[in-house]
Design a protein around this motif. Structure first.
Motif, PDB file in Angstrom:
ATOM      1  N   LEU A 117     -29.099  36.864  10.891  1.00  0.00           N
ATOM      2  CA  LEU A 117     -28.797  37.293   9.134  1.00  0.00           C
ATOM      3  C   LEU A 117     -26.994  37.982   8.964  1.00  0.00           C
ATOM      4  CD1 LEU A 117     -32.345  39.753   9.212  1.00  0.00           C
ATOM      5  CD2 LEU A 117     -31.446  37.239   7.039  1.00  0.00           C
ATOM      6  N   LYS A 118     -26.806  37.805   9.873  1.00  0.00           N
ATOM      7  CA  LYS A 118     -25.256  38.206  10.022  1.00  0.00           C
ATOM      8  C   LYS A 118     -24.434  36.904   9.867  1.00  0.00           C
ATOM      9  CE  LYS A 118     -20.943  38.910  11.892  1.00  0.00           C
ATOM     10  NZ  LYS A 118     -20.475  37.941  12.310  1.00  0.00           N
ATOM     11  N   ILE A 119     -24.976  35.897  10.439  1.00  0.00           N
ATOM     12  CA  ILE A 119     -23.938  35.115   9.863  1.00  0.00           C
ATOM     13  C   ILE A 119     -24.614  34.577   8.934  1.00  0.00           C
ATOM     14  CG2 ILE A 119     -24.344  32.365  10.557  1.00  0.00           C
ATOM     15  CD1 ILE A 119     -24.730  33.603  14.170  1.00  0.00           C
ATOM     16  N   LEU A 120     -25.713  34.595   9.126  1.00  0.00           N
ATOM     17  CA  LEU A 120     -26.620  34.062   7.105  1.00  0.00           C
ATOM     18  C   LEU A 120     -25.476  34.535   6.682  1.00  0.00           C
ATOM     19  CD1 LEU A 120     -28.130  32.185   5.683  1.00  0.00           C
ATOM     20  CD2 LEU A 120     -30.170  33.489   5.750  1.00  0.00           C
ATOM     21  N   GLY A 121     -25.943  35.898   5.791  1.00  0.00           N
ATOM     22  CA  GLY A 121     -25.149  36.924   5.209  1.00  0.00           C
ATOM     23  C   GLY A 121     -23.476  36.588   4.784  1.00  0.00           C
ATOM     24  N   ASN A 122     -23.058  35.953   6.223  1.00  0.00           N
ATOM     25  CA  ASN A 122     -21.429  35.219   5.983  1.00  0.00           C
ATOM     26  C   ASN A 122     -21.639  34.114   4.941  1.00  0.00           C
ATOM     27  OD1 ASN A 122     -20.486  37.482   7.658  1.00  0.00           O
ATOM     28  ND2 ASN A 122     -20.789  36.941   9.378  1.00  0.00           N
ATOM     29  N   VAL A 123     -22.083  33.172   5.299  1.00  0.00           N
ATOM     30  CA  VAL A 123     -22.490  31.680   4.817  1.00  0.00           C
ATOM     31  C   VAL A 123     -22.712  32.420   3.409  1.00  0.00           C
ATOM     32  CG1 VAL A 123     -23.618  29.697   4.620  1.00  0.00           C
ATOM     33  CG2 VAL A 123     -23.167  30.623   7.265  1.00  0.00           C
ATOM     34  N   LEU A 124     -23.479  32.635   3.086  1.00  0.00           N
ATOM     35  CA  LEU A 124     -23.764  33.209   1.813  1.00  0.00           C
ATOM     36  C   LEU A 124     -22.789  34.084   0.814  1.00  0.00           C
ATOM     37  CD1 LEU A 124     -28.001  33.099   2.239  1.00  0.00           C
ATOM     38  CD2 LEU A 124     -26.525  31.986   1.036  1.00  0.00           C
ATOM     39  N   GLU A 125     -21.960  35.293   1.740  1.00  0.00           N
ATOM     40  CA  GLU A 125     -20.963  35.894   0.896  1.00  0.00           C
ATOM     41  C   GLU A 125     -21.685  37.075   0.969  1.00  0.00           C
ATOM     42  OE1 GLU A 125     -17.743  34.200  -1.370  1.00  0.00           O
ATOM     43  OE2 GLU A 125     -17.457  33.200   0.254  1.00  0.00           O
ATOM     44  N   ILE A 126     -23.191  37.100   1.260  1.00  0.00           N
ATOM     45  CA  ILE A 126     -24.379  38.621   1.202  1.00  0.00           C
ATOM     46  C   ILE A 126     -23.674  39.524   2.575  1.00  0.00           C
ATOM     47  CG2 ILE A 126     -26.003  39.241   0.274  1.00  0.00           C
ATOM     48  CD1 ILE A 126     -26.525  36.377  -0.859  1.00  0.00           C
ATOM     49  N   PRO A 127     -23.606  40.239   2.971  1.00  0.00           N
ATOM     50  CA  PRO A 127     -23.426  40.484   4.320  1.00  0.00           C
ATOM     51  C   PRO A 127     -24.268  41.643   4.582  1.00  0.00           C
ATOM     52  CG  PRO A 127     -21.535  41.663   2.795  1.00  0.00           C
ATOM     53  CD  PRO A 127     -22.246  40.812   1.837  1.00  0.00           C
ATOM     54  N   LEU A 128     -24.718  41.538   5.617  1.00  0.00           N
ATOM     55  CA  LEU A 128     -26.547  42.559   6.351  1.00  0.00           C
ATOM     56  C   LEU A 128     -25.676  43.537   6.163  1.00  0.00           C
ATOM     57  CD1 LEU A 128     -29.048  42.701   7.743  1.00  0.00           C
ATOM     58  CD2 LEU A 128     -28.453  41.734   9.830  1.00  0.00           C
ATOM     59  N   LEU A 129     -25.523  44.953   5.858  1.00  0.00           N
ATOM     60  CA  LEU A 129     -25.312  46.569   5.840  1.00  0.00           C
ATOM     61  C   LEU A 129     -25.567  47.468   7.394  1.00  0.00           C
ATOM     62  CD1 LEU A 129     -24.589  47.508   2.536  1.00  0.00           C
ATOM     63  CD2 LEU A 129     -22.890  45.906   3.750  1.00  0.00           C
ATOM     64  N   ASP A 130     -27.290  47.041   7.241  1.00  0.00           N
ATOM     65  CA  ASP A 130     -27.988  47.224   8.314  1.00  0.00           C
ATOM     66  C   ASP A 130     -29.285  46.396   8.765  1.00  0.00           C
ATOM     67  OD1 ASP A 130     -27.924  49.034  10.334  1.00  0.00           O
ATOM     68  OD2 ASP A 130     -27.913  51.254   9.310  1.00  0.00           O
ATOM     69  N   PHE A 131     -29.711  47.016  10.186  1.00  0.00           N
ATOM     70  CA  PHE A 131     -31.205  45.824  10.336  1.00  0.00           C
ATOM     71  C   PHE A 131     -31.592  48.175  11.217  1.00  0.00           C
ATOM     72  CE2 PHE A 131     -33.457  43.232  11.807  1.00  0.00           C
ATOM     73  CZ  PHE A 131     -34.573  43.690  12.271  1.00  0.00           C
ATOM     74  N   LEU A 132     -32.626  48.704   9.836  1.00  0.00           N
ATOM     75  CA  LEU A 132     -33.025  49.770  10.513  1.00  0.00           C
ATOM     76  C   LEU A 132     -34.472  49.187  10.926  1.00  0.00           C
ATOM     77  CD1 LEU A 132     -31.810  51.421   7.439  1.00  0.00           C
ATOM     78  CD2 LEU A 132     -31.227  51.776  10.111  1.00  0.00           C
ATOM     79  N   ILE A 133     -34.544  50.384  12.283  1.00  0.00           N
ATOM     80  CA  ILE A 133     -36.052  50.056  13.168  1.00  0.00           C
ATOM     81  C   ILE A 133     -36.725  51.602  12.796  1.00  0.00           C
ATOM     82  CG2 ILE A 133     -37.272  49.740  14.704  1.00  0.00           C
ATOM     83  CD1 ILE A 133     -35.122  47.736  15.443  1.00  0.00           C
ATOM     84  N   ILE A 134     -37.989  51.175  11.697  1.00  0.00           N
ATOM     85  CA  ILE A 134     -38.397  52.903  11.336  1.00  0.00           C
ATOM     86  C   ILE A 134     -39.414  53.251  12.001  1.00  0.00           C
ATOM     87  CG2 ILE A 134     -39.879  53.738   9.496  1.00  0.00           C
ATOM     88  CD1 ILE A 134     -38.441  52.062   7.259  1.00  0.00           C
ATOM     89  N   GLY A 135     -39.476  54.324  12.809  1.00  0.00           N
ATOM     90  CA  GLY A 135     -40.534  54.472  13.617  1.00  0.00           C
ATOM     91  C   GLY A 135     -41.687  55.791  13.273  1.00  0.00           C
ATOM     92  N   LYS A 136     -42.545  56.680  13.857  1.00  0.00           N
ATOM     93  CA  LYS A 136     -43.300  57.868  13.368  1.00  0.00           C
ATOM     94  C   LYS A 136     -42.371  58.673  12.813  1.00  0.00           C
ATOM     95  CE  LYS A 136     -47.012  60.301  13.523  1.00  0.00           C
ATOM     96  NZ  LYS A 136     -48.708  59.778  12.997  1.00  0.00           N
ATOM     97  N   ASP A 137     -41.526  59.191  13.208  1.00  0.00           N
ATOM     98  CA  ASP A 137     -41.216  60.616  13.341  1.00  0.00           C
ATOM     99  C   ASP A 137     -39.080  60.364  13.023  1.00  0.00           C
ATOM    100  OD1 ASP A 137     -43.209  61.880  12.883  1.00  0.00           O
ATOM    101  OD2 ASP A 137     -42.528  62.651  14.506  1.00  0.00           O
TER     102      ASP A 137
END
Length: 152
Positions: A117-137
């Motif tokens: 996604l970082k690579i794709l975002g760089n190509v499209l000039e739409i940066p990936l700011l974060d990738f968040l993983i959500i757990g229970k708490d």
């Protein structure tokens, strides 16, 4: 503040945005992983889902949310990510993914997806700011946890 849930469907063979639902959320600044995670957890009840889901938050150039997409159930499809970001006119994106086990440790597939996604975002000039993983708490932010070289 209204956060719009979107879906993409074909209309006359052209990918088109469709509004699915409006969420009325408190005026929030989406500038911390904790706030973003709390909002998505509250809207989609990710702590009780039996399946893994992936969501995309699209932002304009001043970090106002343009909309949120439920991208997938099970695994992420990069084509959906790019299509969603392009159709909203996004300046940046955040990807969120729940782990049904509650363990927020990123898997090898999570890291691989973030890199792609970082690579794709760089190509499209739409940066990936974060990738968040959500757990229970809890949550895991790749941007906060020494994965900056991949996301920056």
């Amino acid at each position: 503040m209204i956060l719009q849930l979107y879906d993409i469907k074909l209309k006359d063979d052209i990918p088109t945005l469709f509004k699915v639902k409006n969420f009325n959320i408190p005026d929030a600044n989406f500038n911390t992983p904790s706030i973003v995670t709390t909002i998505v957890r509250d809207l989609f009840h990710t702590d009780t889902l039996a399946d893994e889901f992936t969501y995309l938050l699209a932002f304009d150039n001043v970090m106002h949310p343009l909309g949120i997409f439920e991208l997938s159930r099970g695994s992420v499809n990069l084509c959906l990510v790019s299509m969603s970001a392009l159709l909203t006119g996004a300046s940046s994106i955040i990807l969120l993914h729940n782990h049904t086990s509650g363990d927020t440790s990123p898997s090898r597939a999570d890291f691989k997806t973030a890199i792609r996604l970082k690579i794709l975002g760089n190509v499209l000039e739409i940066p990936l700011l974060d990738f968040l993983i959500i757990g229970k708490d809890s949550y895991y932010s790749m941007q906060e946890n020494n994965f900056r070289d991949t996301l920056n």
